[in-house]
Write a protein that holds these residues in place. Sequence first.
Motif, short mmCIF file in Angstrom:
data_model
loop_
_atom_site.label_atom_id
_atom_site.label_comp_id
_atom_site.label_asym_id
_atom_site.label_seq_id
_atom_site.Cartn_x
_atom_site.Cartn_y
_atom_site.Cartn_z
N MET A 1 0.44 20.99 3.94
CA MET A 1 -0.17 20.51 2.71
C MET A 1 0.71 19.47 2.02
N ASN A 2 2.03 19.75 1.97
CA ASN A 2 2.93 18.80 1.33
C ASN A 2 2.93 17.44 2.03
N PHE A 3 2.92 17.45 3.36
CA PHE A 3 2.85 16.18 4.08
C PHE A 3 1.54 15.47 3.80
N ALA A 4 0.44 16.21 3.73
CA ALA A 4 -0.85 15.59 3.41
C ALA A 4 -0.81 14.95 2.03
N PHE A 5 -0.18 15.61 1.07
CA PHE A 5 -0.07 15.05 -0.28
C PHE A 5 0.80 13.80 -0.25
N LEU A 6 1.91 13.85 0.49
CA LEU A 6 2.78 12.67 0.60
C LEU A 6 2.05 11.52 1.28
N PHE A 7 1.36 11.80 2.37
CA PHE A 7 0.61 10.76 3.07
C PHE A 7 -0.43 10.12 2.14
N SER A 8 -0.90 10.89 1.17
CA SER A 8 -1.92 10.40 0.25
C SER A 8 -1.33 9.65 -0.94
N GLY A 9 -0.02 9.46 -0.95
CA GLY A 9 0.62 8.66 -1.98
C GLY A 9 1.20 9.44 -3.14
N THR A 10 1.17 10.77 -3.10
CA THR A 10 1.73 11.58 -4.17
C THR A 10 3.22 11.76 -3.92
N VAL A 11 4.01 11.61 -4.94
CA VAL A 11 5.45 11.79 -4.77
C VAL A 11 5.86 13.13 -5.35
N SER A 12 5.76 13.33 -6.63
CA SER A 12 6.02 14.59 -7.32
C SER A 12 7.17 15.37 -6.69
N THR A 13 6.99 16.67 -6.48
CA THR A 13 8.04 17.52 -5.90
C THR A 13 7.82 17.77 -4.41
N PRO B 1 0.83 -1.22 0.00
CA PRO B 1 0.00 0.00 0.00
C PRO B 1 0.86 1.27 0.00
N ALA B 2 0.46 2.22 -0.84
CA ALA B 2 1.16 3.50 -0.91
C ALA B 2 0.68 4.47 0.16
N VAL B 3 -0.48 4.18 0.73
CA VAL B 3 -1.08 5.05 1.74
C VAL B 3 -1.33 4.22 3.00
N GLN B 4 -0.90 4.75 4.13
CA GLN B 4 -1.08 4.04 5.40
C GLN B 4 -2.56 3.99 5.78
N GLY B 5 -2.92 2.92 6.48
CA GLY B 5 -4.31 2.70 6.84
C GLY B 5 -4.93 3.82 7.66
N TRP B 6 -4.20 4.35 8.64
CA TRP B 6 -4.74 5.41 9.48
C TRP B 6 -5.07 6.65 8.67
N TRP B 7 -4.23 6.95 7.67
CA TRP B 7 -4.47 8.12 6.82
C TRP B 7 -5.65 7.85 5.89
N GLY B 8 -5.71 6.63 5.37
CA GLY B 8 -6.84 6.26 4.53
C GLY B 8 -8.15 6.35 5.27
N GLN C 1 10.91 17.42 -2.03
CA GLN C 1 11.84 18.53 -2.25
C GLN C 1 11.31 19.80 -1.61
N MET C 2 10.03 20.06 -1.78
CA MET C 2 9.45 21.27 -1.21
C MET C 2 9.47 21.22 0.32
N ILE C 3 9.25 20.04 0.90
CA ILE C 3 9.33 19.90 2.35
C ILE C 3 10.73 20.22 2.83
N LEU C 4 11.73 19.65 2.17
CA LEU C 4 13.11 19.89 2.57
C LEU C 4 13.46 21.38 2.52
N LEU C 5 13.09 22.05 1.45
CA LEU C 5 13.39 23.48 1.32
C LEU C 5 12.62 24.31 2.35
N THR C 6 11.38 23.90 2.62
CA THR C 6 10.55 24.63 3.58
C THR C 6 11.10 24.51 4.99
#
Length: 168
Positions: free
Chosen positions: A109-121, A57-64, A124-129
């Motif tokens: 928002m970036n963490f929410a997108f990552l938790f939802s299985g999105t990789v994209s940028t 699974p790309a998304v953890q159960g608790w987040w799902g 990188q944006m989290i690291l810079l932020t």
Amino acid sequence: MFVQFLRDNKVVAGVLAVLRIYLGYEWITGGLHKIRDGFDATGFLQGAIANTGGEHPAVQGWWGTFLEHVALPNAGLFTFLVMWGELLVGIALILGIFTNFAALMGIIMNFAFLFSGTVSTNGQMILLTVFLLVAGYNAGRYGLDRWVLPFVKNYTHRHIHHRKIQAV
């Protein structure tokens, strides 16, 4: 020592301004694209929920579970928050106004997108932020924070002081 360097050095403040403007541009373009093209979070949420199952699974159960029981029934609200949140975070970062709050909202928002299985940028944006958040005031030194934050601090101090006097 490194944290102090990030927080105090004026040359670093210039580098952080460039970083902040880059991140702001990324947020604005994402938000404008969603607003202009009629983004609807429903499909994204359903896809993330579907990715909670299977062998890998790309998304953890608790987040799902959160997405299924909170976000999906309120997809209209989440659509609005994502579109306008991205745009407003981008504007605030570019202008350097309430920089730390904007960076915090962006990283959430970036963490929410990552938790939802999105990789994209997002990674990188989290690291810079993180650099903006650790730098604190210095991240907005060459932006509107230079004038707005002292004004807000003085106004708040006067208002609180005035209320204390009235209470006595």
